[in-house]
Design a protein around this motif. Structure first.
Motif, PDB file in Angstrom:
ATOM      1  N   SER A  16      21.550 -16.390  55.960  1.00  0.00           N
ATOM      2  CA  SER A  16      21.545 -17.245  54.774  1.00  0.00           C
ATOM      3  C   SER A  16      20.722 -18.504  55.005  1.00  0.00           C
ATOM      4  O   SER A  16      19.991 -18.960  54.109  1.00  0.00           O
ATOM      5  N   GLY A  83      18.132  -9.912  47.830  1.00  0.00           N
ATOM      6  CA  GLY A  83      19.297 -10.744  48.077  1.00  0.00           C
ATOM      7  C   GLY A  83      20.040 -10.369  49.339  1.00  0.00           C
ATOM      8  O   GLY A  83      19.945  -9.244  49.837  1.00  0.00           O
ATOM      9  N   GLY A 238      26.467 -15.392  50.882  1.00  0.00           N
ATOM     10  CA  GLY A 238      25.443 -15.400  49.836  1.00  0.00           C
ATOM     11  C   GLY A 238      25.912 -16.162  48.610  1.00  0.00           C
ATOM     12  O   GLY A 238      25.136 -16.875  47.965  1.00  0.00           O
ATOM     13  N   GLU A 244      24.450 -16.425  45.131  1.00  0.00           N
ATOM     14  CA  GLU A 244      24.328 -15.038  44.683  1.00  0.00           C
ATOM     15  C   GLU A 244      25.694 -14.549  44.186  1.00  0.00           C
ATOM     16  O   GLU A 244      26.657 -14.475  44.952  1.00  0.00           O
ATOM     17  N   HIS A 245      25.776 -14.180  42.913  1.00  0.00           N
ATOM     18  CA  HIS A 245      27.043 -13.771  42.308  1.00  0.00           C
ATOM     19  C   HIS A 245      27.116 -12.248  42.205  1.00  0.00           C
ATOM     20  O   HIS A 245      26.135 -11.580  41.856  1.00  0.00           O
TER      21      HIS A 245
END
Length: 277
Positions: A16, A83, A238, A244-245
């Protein structure tokens, strides 16, 4: 177990942090810095006598160096495209395959299949699916499976961390021309370099040492199943670090992976206690 848990958490935290440097250095530049940091740290700790290595010792070391170089580049490029959560989940197919291939107990096979079902849900196709990113993540998965097997062999043939240090050094040398070119094309900033340096420590040096020690204590199959925590760490980190969802179905899939991992670890622990009794 603590070694494997620490390895996974450190690895995903490093990934990350590395992603924060992608806009400045690009994945190639970040990977190059990561490889150099890993080489310096591991060589300083292990101090391997490279000239004393035999041919039988050098073979798995060189294989591990190639895996380091390819795995990190493909994974970081995939993270940049699709991602952190999805890329790491796909990469998990590597250790999952090791778990399936080496399983002799029905409970291990069931847990691995349950984790695989969770992976399928997490990676379900979308209209905007980046197939190149997925392909790179799958290549990283192949490398991760080879990493588990080669790291175990290196640990058997070379005591301490000397084998991993030698592999990191060779991989770092391979990235000298590539990294120099990438840094010349992408002018680095202090913040980006710090992120890349942190990624080198968190995602390379710490996991290399932890995995080496762990693979000397547990079978490669058990290690592969336990690594199912990595998609969980990736999804959580994330969300917290990169924003990041994930959808509800994705979190349900993560819960399935965690449960399968917990059952596998618990039953393996019970089996070890019975054998020791």
């Amino acid at each position: 177990m603590a070694l494997m848990m620490g390895s996974g958490l450190s690895n995903q935290a490093g990934a990350s942090v590395a992603a924060l440097a992608f806009p400045v250095l690009g994945p190639v530049g970040v990977v190059a810095v990561r490889q150099w940091v890993a080489a310096v740290v591991l060589l300083s700790i292990a101090r391997p006598r490279l000239r004393a290595f035999s041919a039988a010792q050098w073979r798995p070391v060189l294989g591990l160096a190639a895996v380091f170089a390819i795995m990190n580049l493909t994974l970081y490029t995939a993270i940049d495209r699709i991602g952190l959560g999805l890329a790491v989940t796909l990469e998990f197919l590597g250790p999952l395959t090791v778990a399936l291939a080496g399983s002799r107990r029905r409970i291990d096979l069931f847990c691995a299949l349950a984790a695989a079902a969770g992976v399928v849900v997490l990676t379900r196709p979308q209209p905007s699916t980046d197939y190149l990113g997925i392909g790179l993540a799958l290549l990283a998965a192949v490398c991760w499976g080879l990493y588990i097997l080669l790291n175990r062999t290196v640990g058997e043939r070379l005591p301490g961390a000397r084998g991993s240090a030698a592999a990191a050094a060779v991989s770092g040398l391979l990235y000298l021309p590539v990294g120099a070119t990438a840094l010349w094309l992408h002018e680095p900033t202090a913040g980006a370099l710090l992120c890349a340096l942190a990624a080198g420590v968190l995602s390379s040096a710490v996991p290399f040492l932890s995995d080496l020690l762990a693979l000397r204590r547990v079978p490669a199959r058990f290690f592969g199943i336990f690594m199912s925590v990595n998609p969980v760490f990736a999804a959580l980190i994330g969300l917290l670090v990169l924003g990041e969802h994930l959808h509800a179905a994705s979190w349900l899939a993560i819960a399935v992976i965690v449960t399968a991992n917990a059952v596998a670890v618990g039953t393996a622990g019970n089996l070890s206690l019975k054998k020791a009794a």
